[in-house]
Design an enzyme around this catalytic site. Structure first.
Site, PDB file in Angstrom:
ATOM      1  N   GLU A  75      -6.101  -2.331  14.464  1.00 44.48           N
ATOM      2  CA  GLU A  75      -6.025  -2.682  15.882  1.00 44.48           C
ATOM      3  C   GLU A  75      -6.901  -1.762  16.727  1.00 44.48           C
ATOM      4  O   GLU A  75      -7.173  -0.621  16.360  1.00 44.48           O
ATOM      5  CB  GLU A  75      -4.574  -2.549  16.390  1.00 44.48           C
ATOM      6  CG  GLU A  75      -3.593  -3.471  15.731  1.00 44.48           C
ATOM      7  CD  GLU A  75      -3.287  -3.097  14.292  1.00 44.48           C
ATOM      8  OE1 GLU A  75      -3.258  -1.891  13.963  1.00 44.48           O
ATOM      9  OE2 GLU A  75      -3.099  -4.025  13.478  1.00 44.48           O
ATOM     10  N   ARG A  83      -0.042  -8.038  -3.642  1.00 42.19           N
ATOM     11  CA  ARG A  83       0.195  -9.233  -2.827  1.00 42.19           C
ATOM     12  C   ARG A  83      -1.149  -9.783  -2.392  1.00 42.19           C
ATOM     13  O   ARG A  83      -2.157  -9.092  -2.394  1.00 42.19           O
ATOM     14  CB  ARG A  83       1.096  -8.937  -1.633  1.00 42.19           C
ATOM     15  CG  ARG A  83       0.636  -7.817  -0.731  1.00 42.19           C
ATOM     16  CD  ARG A  83       1.234  -7.879   0.678  1.00 42.19           C
ATOM     17  NE  ARG A  83       2.673  -7.954   0.822  1.00 42.19           N
ATOM     18  CZ  ARG A  83       3.489  -6.900   0.980  1.00 42.19           C
ATOM     19  NH1 ARG A  83       3.009  -5.700   0.978  1.00 42.19           N
ATOM     20  NH2 ARG A  83       4.783  -7.080   1.158  1.00 42.19           N
ATOM     21  N   HIS A  96      -4.471  -1.595  -4.824  1.00 43.96           N
ATOM     22  CA  HIS A  96      -3.373  -2.562  -4.915  1.00 43.96           C
ATOM     23  C   HIS A  96      -3.276  -2.983  -6.384  1.00 43.96           C
ATOM     24  O   HIS A  96      -4.227  -3.527  -6.936  1.00 43.96           O
ATOM     25  CB  HIS A  96      -3.649  -3.800  -4.048  1.00 43.96           C
ATOM     26  CG  HIS A  96      -3.624  -3.518  -2.575  1.00 43.96           C
ATOM     27  ND1 HIS A  96      -3.721  -4.494  -1.625  1.00 43.96           N
ATOM     28  CD2 HIS A  96      -3.498  -2.359  -1.892  1.00 43.96           C
ATOM     29  CE1 HIS A  96      -3.662  -3.956  -0.419  1.00 43.96           C
ATOM     30  NE2 HIS A  96      -3.531  -2.662  -0.559  1.00 43.96           N
ATOM     31  N   ASN A 144      -0.077   6.036   8.530  1.00 42.32           N
ATOM     32  CA  ASN A 144      -0.979   6.554   9.569  1.00 42.32           C
ATOM     33  C   ASN A 144      -0.370   6.270  10.936  1.00 42.32           C
ATOM     34  O   ASN A 144       0.410   5.328  11.084  1.00 42.32           O
ATOM     35  CB  ASN A 144      -2.372   5.888   9.472  1.00 42.32           C
ATOM     36  CG  ASN A 144      -2.289   4.365   9.573  1.00 42.32           C
ATOM     37  OD1 ASN A 144      -2.062   3.670   8.573  1.00 42.32           O
ATOM     38  ND2 ASN A 144      -2.441   3.856  10.783  1.00 42.32           N
ATOM     39  N   SER A 192       0.960  -7.564   6.721  1.00 45.48           N
ATOM     40  CA  SER A 192       1.679  -8.315   5.679  1.00 45.48           C
ATOM     41  C   SER A 192       3.111  -8.565   6.120  1.00 45.48           C
ATOM     42  O   SER A 192       3.442  -8.448   7.300  1.00 45.48           O
ATOM     43  CB  SER A 192       1.660  -7.513   4.364  1.00 45.48           C
ATOM     44  OG  SER A 192       2.448  -6.350   4.475  1.00 45.48           O
ATOM     45  N   HIS A 213      -3.124 -11.067   0.804  1.00 48.33           N
ATOM     46  CA  HIS A 213      -3.029 -10.899   2.264  1.00 48.33           C
ATOM     47  C   HIS A 213      -3.659 -12.087   2.981  1.00 48.33           C
ATOM     48  O   HIS A 213      -4.608 -12.702   2.489  1.00 48.33           O
ATOM     49  CB  HIS A 213      -3.733  -9.608   2.695  1.00 48.33           C
ATOM     50  CG  HIS A 213      -3.007  -8.363   2.290  1.00 48.33           C
ATOM     51  ND1 HIS A 213      -3.191  -7.779   1.055  1.00 48.33           N
ATOM     52  CD2 HIS A 213      -2.096  -7.601   2.946  1.00 48.33           C
ATOM     53  CE1 HIS A 213      -2.407  -6.704   0.976  1.00 48.33           C
ATOM     54  NE2 HIS A 213      -1.744  -6.569   2.115  1.00 48.33           N
ATOM     55  N   SER A 227       0.844  -1.204   0.000  1.00 47.58           N
ATOM     56  CA  SER A 227       0.000   0.000   0.000  1.00 47.58           C
ATOM     57  C   SER A 227       0.875   1.249   0.000  1.00 47.58           C
ATOM     58  O   SER A 227       1.779   1.379   0.820  1.00 47.58           O
ATOM     59  CB  SER A 227      -0.877   0.040   1.256  1.00 47.58           C
ATOM     60  OG  SER A 227      -1.710  -1.069   1.306  1.00 47.58           O
TER      61      SER A 227
END
Ligand code: 8IG
Length: 278
Positions: free
Chosen positions: A199, A98, A76, A241, A218, A100, A44
């Site tokens: 999270e 990719r 992506h 971020n 990842s 994930h 990303s």
């Protein structure tokens, strides 16, 4: 059950390294490049970052290569490119997307790209990602070298009694190369969560207590698989971020894309200079 319909990596009787060898054969045929020297995986925010590496020799929609899946997330990329590195006769294989772990297709798909890279002849892989940062000094758009990791996914890409040493997984030699290009680059420990949710602030605090500086979805499983097949690993995170609870702002995918756009010129130049010296 109709075995012919089973994806080759979903058949437990298939050796994933055989599928990677098939993929490498197709890449050699379609690109006309019999051997690649190194590989890059673009995460990303890194979509344009390989554009300054050299001349694009060939571009293949990744899903046309054995074992690869169509990407799940907008933003992506989905092509595999062969790039002749500027001023050299060396070739880089650039995996523009990719798979994930959170896609639920299984860990073999997640690491198929690095296994394929090794099968094309690559000796080193540069893994890039976008992630959350725990250090408030890392503004969105700051690149950080991964020095070590915490694999919090509770899985491994390796099957059976495959005991691989992960001391110096993130090559000191390649981190030194990166530091000669940009001595100001910080390093950090990357914790991989399964995702796809970000999270909670408590989980970010937990990761921090455990030694993490970066949180993402990842890279660690790919790095383990890369080491298993003998690739030297360099991994670079783009902090897109502040991790949850580090800043008062809520997280958004739009913020991630914007940080990538803003950081584009710096990380493209950084990647080109590093790759030129590997
Ligand atoms: I971009 O803050 C990106 N990917 N786990 N946490 C996790 N993954 C991420 C984050 C983040 N930002």
């Amino acid at each position: 059950m109709d075995d012919a319909a089973l994806h080759p990596l979903d058949d437990p009787r298939t050796d994933p390294l055989d599928v990677a060898a098939d993929a490498a054969r197709v890449i050699a045929e379609r690109t006309g490049v019999p051997r690649h020297d190194l590989a890059l995986v673009l995460g990303s925010g890194w979509g344009g970052a390989a554009d300054r590496l050299g001349d694009v020799v060939a571009e293949i929609p990744s899903h046309e290569i054995p074992g690869f899946s169509a990407p799940a997330v907008a933003g992506h990329g989905a092509t595999t490119r062969s790039i002749r590195l500027a001023g050299t006769d060396r070739y880089a294989l650039v995996l523009g997307s990719r798979t994930h772990l959170y896609e639920g297709k299984g860990v073999r798909r997640v690491v198929h790209g690095v296994r394929t890279a090794a099968a094309t002849g690559a000796r080193a892989v540069v893994l890039t990602n976008g992630c959350g940062g725990l250090n408030p000094d890392w503004r969105p758009g700051t690149p950080v070298l991964i020095r070590d990791h915490l694999n919090l996914t509770a899985t491994s890409p390796l099957e059976g009694a495959t005991f691989v040493d992960l001391t110096d997984l993130y090559s000191q030699r390649l981190r030194d190369v990166a530091h000669t290009v940009d001595p100001t680059l910080d390093e950090g420990v990357y914790a991989q969560f399964r995702g796809p949710h970000y999270e909670t602030p408590a989980e970010v605090a937990m990761a921090g207590v455990m030694g993490a500086d970066l949180v993402g979805m990842s890279t660690t499983l790919e790095a383990i698989a890369a080491r298993h097949v003998g690739l030297e690993v360099l991994a670079v995170s783009l902090v897109t971020n502040a991790a949850a609870g580090i800043s008062p702002e809520p997280l958004s995918h739009e913020e991630v894309l914007e940080a990538g756009r803003a950081a584009g010129p710096r990380i493209s130049a950084l990647l080109a200079e590093i790759v030129g010296r590997i």
